[in-house]
Design a protein around this motif. Structure first.
Motif, PDB file in Angstrom:
ATOM      1  N   THR A 255     -23.799  60.928 106.258  1.00 49.18           N
ATOM      2  CA  THR A 255     -22.618  61.136 105.426  1.00 49.18           C
ATOM      3  C   THR A 255     -22.792  62.363 104.547  1.00 49.18           C
ATOM      4  N   LEU A 256     -21.715  63.121 104.421  1.00 44.90           N
ATOM      5  CA  LEU A 256     -21.667  64.270 103.522  1.00 44.90           C
ATOM      6  C   LEU A 256     -20.655  63.974 102.427  1.00 44.90           C
ATOM      7  N   ILE A 257     -21.101  64.031 101.173  1.00 44.06           N
ATOM      8  CA  ILE A 257     -20.216  63.853 100.021  1.00 44.06           C
ATOM      9  C   ILE A 257     -20.178  65.173  99.261  1.00 44.06           C
ATOM     10  N   LEU A 258     -18.998  65.736  99.123  1.00 39.05           N
ATOM     11  CA  LEU A 258     -18.832  66.983  98.372  1.00 39.05           C
ATOM     12  C   LEU A 258     -18.050  66.713  97.101  1.00 39.05           C
ATOM     13  N   LEU A 259     -18.564  67.194  95.969  1.00 32.01           N
ATOM     14  CA  LEU A 259     -17.905  67.014  94.677  1.00 32.01           C
ATOM     15  C   LEU A 259     -17.804  68.341  93.950  1.00 32.01           C
ATOM     16  N   ASP A 260     -16.617  68.652  93.458  1.00 34.64           N
ATOM     17  CA  ASP A 260     -16.464  69.804  92.568  1.00 34.64           C
ATOM     18  C   ASP A 260     -17.046  69.452  91.207  1.00 34.64           C
ATOM     19  N   ARG A 261     -17.690  70.428  90.585  1.00 33.21           N
ATOM     20  CA  ARG A 261     -18.151  70.212  89.212  1.00 33.21           C
ATOM     21  C   ARG A 261     -16.961  69.970  88.292  1.00 33.21           C
ATOM     22  N   GLY A 584     -20.536  73.972  92.023  1.00 33.12           N
ATOM     23  CA  GLY A 584     -20.396  74.289  90.603  1.00 33.12           C
ATOM     24  C   GLY A 584     -21.620  73.883  89.803  1.00 33.12           C
ATOM     25  N   GLY A 585     -22.577  73.218  90.465  1.00 31.34           N
ATOM     26  CA  GLY A 585     -23.830  72.882  89.797  1.00 31.34           C
ATOM     27  C   GLY A 585     -24.036  71.404  89.576  1.00 31.34           C
ATOM     28  N   VAL A 586     -25.299  71.018  89.448  1.00 32.91           N
ATOM     29  CA  VAL A 586     -25.681  69.635  89.168  1.00 32.91           C
ATOM     30  C   VAL A 586     -26.796  69.644  88.132  1.00 32.91           C
ATOM     31  N   THR A 587     -26.834  68.631  87.289  1.00 32.61           N
ATOM     32  CA  THR A 587     -27.886  68.525  86.283  1.00 32.61           C
ATOM     33  C   THR A 587     -29.089  67.763  86.848  1.00 32.61           C
ATOM     34  N   SER A 588     -30.235  67.992  86.246  1.00 34.45           N
ATOM     35  CA  SER A 588     -31.433  67.243  86.631  1.00 34.45           C
ATOM     36  C   SER A 588     -31.233  65.750  86.421  1.00 34.45           C
ATOM     37  N   ALA A 589     -30.465  65.390  85.401  1.00 34.01           N
ATOM     38  CA  ALA A 589     -30.224  63.976  85.105  1.00 34.01           C
ATOM     39  C   ALA A 589     -29.432  63.308  86.226  1.00 34.01           C
ATOM     40  N   GLU A 590     -28.468  64.015  86.799  1.00 33.48           N
ATOM     41  CA  GLU A 590     -27.706  63.447  87.911  1.00 33.48           C
ATOM     42  C   GLU A 590     -28.589  63.266  89.143  1.00 33.48           C
ATOM     43  N   ILE A 591     -29.478  64.219  89.377  1.00 36.30           N
ATOM     44  CA  ILE A 591     -30.441  64.076  90.485  1.00 36.30           C
ATOM     45  C   ILE A 591     -31.321  62.856  90.241  1.00 36.30           C
ATOM     46  N   ALA A 592     -31.754  62.668  88.989  1.00 38.39           N
ATOM     47  CA  ALA A 592     -32.566  61.499  88.633  1.00 38.39           C
ATOM     48  C   ALA A 592     -31.815  60.210  88.906  1.00 38.39           C
ATOM     49  N   ALA A 593     -30.515  60.192  88.605  1.00 38.32           N
ATOM     50  CA  ALA A 593     -29.706  58.989  88.830  1.00 38.32           C
ATOM     51  C   ALA A 593     -29.624  58.654  90.316  1.00 38.32           C
ATOM     52  N   LEU A 594     -29.473  59.679  91.164  1.00 41.19           N
ATOM     53  CA  LEU A 594     -29.412  59.437  92.605  1.00 41.19           C
ATOM     54  C   LEU A 594     -30.754  58.937  93.132  1.00 41.19           C
ATOM     55  N   ARG A 595     -31.840  59.454  92.618  1.00 40.62           N
ATOM     56  CA  ARG A 595     -33.163  58.944  93.011  1.00 40.62           C
ATOM     57  C   ARG A 595     -33.322  57.492  92.582  1.00 40.62           C
TER      58      ARG A 595
END
Length: 633
Positions: A255-261, A584-595
């Protein structure tokens, strides 16, 4: 520890992706030959040149070519290969600037991103050489591809015909084993303010290249103008240049999920509270490293800077990076205490067996990592425990609250930090946060705070305020806010009992706030967009839910709202891989949430993140601030 991250544990074979980028770059360096060489001449060996006197001269190719790299690209390339490798291939390295080029090489290879200002630098250096009577061969490789706009500038500067032009197709760079970057730091500014969507084509092209390596992605869910446009482009690319699936088997990405910032601008405006997030907020991580004063790392060298690599090759960093700072500090302290106790035990007794001593020595190998993070954690703790930081986080929490009864207090705080001339990014983050969660600022406060900003920071910031309003980030309040309904429906605000305990919910990363973007990802992987169709209409931009395949791709997008989640291929009990792309970018915190989500029991998905850039609120706003100073209105 090497700066280049270890990718052995990646959910995809990212090693192959990086190795191809490495080979492409070295092929460029090798392809630059001296004018008397034959095509068969290998640059790593000596070339024989015939002189008029018929004598023979051995001419060493090494050092006869200068590789000039644009400043930002230099850091990116450090994630692909060590600079020492380029030197071994005979390249003298320089960083592109407005200054004349200083080199004795007869071959100059420019490796630059497709940005107009760099074309002017290249042209000026070439003209400077000509004025000095220097004769050189010039090569220009665009990263990742050439553009008409850039070549037009070269033609206007009358240097285009003197250049041998090529491309270095570096569309994606692995930052870590589960994070890829398109390295498009200006994409948000370009899309929101300048109306330039070239970065969207870049994203689609990068994903299509991934599909050639790992198969056509069968399911796509997109939200936002840029994301749906990228999906359309990706679909067209598959029609024009189809991936041959005959010998590839099942696609590796389900699955590919694309989100605009733009869909969730609230999250990057908030202060991140994870260990990695705070490192990025307070010290700024660039290309997997953070540059700090040597004194922070315990060295007695005042004023000297040291680079500290930060990626999952560092086992301790991998363990603590996604933890809240107090929890991370506890883990680091426990590790340090354990080593100290082991050392004291070894020192006080002579009865250890050889195997016990070997085990102790093995544990000592982790001492540099422990020392590194003891120093960094101590520095973060000293900053994050200041009253000013607590006050900032508290105001952010008040603004995010579903029922905000303390609006006057928020404006008093913002006015106070304007008068103190705190960094303008801090002021703007709070204004954007308030505007987004309240459908704008009341007219009285909007006008007053704009005047205060101009008085405190200078009237040259007038274009900045215009651009922020144009982008819908800071505007006058003209309607009721949707934030309350969105926040309640998606349960974005969670009561955190004890922030110093290990997390049991993703809200820990912002002390009680769950990123809107992550809630959207959760819904997308579980059931598609259909159950939250009405909610999505309250957020910026269109959305789509698409089923793809070699036989189903058509010239128009074929949309199946809400049905994709039930049509994923059977993987025989294996976890599905979801590629989450942030335009548009992602924060380290959002990456942490996905992990965190991926590690939860019953979650049958692994997440791979791809982003135009890893950002903070500061680094997101900085390009907008810079372009506004240049008069971009």
């Amino acid at each position: 520890m090497a700066q280049i991250p270890n990718l052995d544990n990646s959910p995809l074979n990212l090693n192959a992706l990086r190795e191809q980028s490495r080979k492409d770059l070295l092929n460029i360096v090798e392809s630059v030959r001296c004018s008397s060489c034959t095509p068969r001449c290998d640059l790593l060996y000596s070339c024989w040149h015939s002189q008029e006197s018929e004598s023979l001269l051995v001419y060493q190719i090494r050092g006869n070519k200068c590789l000039v790299i644009d400043p930002k690209l230099a850091g990116t390339l450090s994630l692909v290969l060590q600079t020492s490798v380029l030197k071994e291939y005979g390249a003298e390295l320089r960083i592109l600037s407005a200054d004349p080029l200083q080199t004795g090489c007869s071959k100059v290879v420019y490796l630059v991103r497709s940005q107009p200002n760099y074309m002017k630098f290249v042209a000026d250096q070439m003209k400077n050489d000509e004025a000095k009577g220097l004769r050189r061969d010039y090569f220009l490789y665009f990263v990742p591809c050439r553009t008409i706009a850039c070549e037009k500038i070269l033609e206007e500067e009358k240097v285009h015909q003197k250049l041998t032009i090529g491309e270095y197709p570096l569309y994606l760079v692995p930052l870590d084993e589960d994070v890829l970057s398109f390295e498009l730091e200006y994409s948000l500014q370009e899309c929101l303010i300048e109306g330039d969507t070239s970065s969207v084509w870049h994203v689609a092209k990068a994903i299509h290249k991934l599909e050639f390596a790992f198969g056509v992605i069968p399911n796509i869910r997109a939200k936002g103008v840029a994301s749906t446009k990228a999906t359309e482009l990706l679909n067209n690319m598959q029609l024009e240049d189809p991936v041959n699936m005959d010998n590839m088997g099942m696609p590796e990405i389900d699955t590919l999920i694309l989100l605009d910032r733009e869909v969730d601008m609230v999250t990057p405006m908030c202060s991140q509270l994870t260990y990695e997030g705070l490192l990025d907020e307070l010290l700024e991580i660039h290309n997997g490293t953070v540059e700090v004063d040597a004194s922070i790392m315990g060295a007695q060298q005042d004023g000297k800077k040291v680079k500290v690599p930060l990626n999952s090759s560092d086992k301790l960093y991998k363990e603590i990076r996604d933890l809240n700072l107090p929890v991370a500090v506890q883990v680091v302290h426990q590790k340090a205490t354990s080593i100290q106790q082991d050392y004291a035990e070894v020192k006080s007794t002579n009865t250890q067996s050889v195997s016990e001593l070997k085990d102790f020595v093995k544990r000592l190998n982790s001492l540099p990592e422990i020392t590194r993070h003891v120093n960094l954690a101590q520095h973060l703790k000293s900053s994050a425990t200041k009253r000013s930081f607590f006050a900032l986080v508290e105001i952010e929490q008040i603004i995010r609250e579903v029922e905000n009864y303390e609006t006057p207090r928020c404006f008093e705080y913002i006015e106070d930090i304007i008068q103190k001339q705190e960094p303008i990014e801090t002021v703007l983050r709070l204004l954007v946060l308030f505007s987004l969660t309240n459908a704008g600022l009341p007219k009285k406060n909007f006008d007053y705070l704009r005047r205060e900003i101009l008085h405190s920071y200078g009237f040259e910031h007038m274009p900045l305020l215009y651009n922020l309003e144009k982008a819908g980030l800071v505007k006058r309040q003209e309607s009721r806010s949707n934030w309350v309904g969105i926040s309640r429906a998606l349960q974005l605000i969670i009561d955190i009992k004890d922030p110093e305990k290990p997390p049991d919910d993703i809200s820990y990363i912002f002390s009680g706030y769950v990123p809107l973007s992550i809630r959207l990802v959760q819904h997308a992987v579980r059931s598609g967009w259909q159950p939250i169709e009405e909610l999505l209409k309250l957020l910026p931009g269109p959305h789509l839910d698409l089923k793809r395949g070699v036989s189903t791709i058509s010239s128009s997008l074929e949309v199946f709202p809400g049905s994709v989640g039930q049509q994923s291929p059977d993987r025989g009990g294996l976890r599905s891989l979801v590629l989450v792309v942030f335009i548009g970018g992602v924060t380290s915190a959002e990456i942490a949430a996905l992990r965190f989500l991926s590690a939860q029991e019953g979650m049958g998905y692994d997440f791979l993140v791809a982003t135009t850039k890893v950002i903070t609120g500061n680094t997101l706003l900085r390009p907008i601030i810079a372009s506004s100073k240049e008069g971009t209105i």
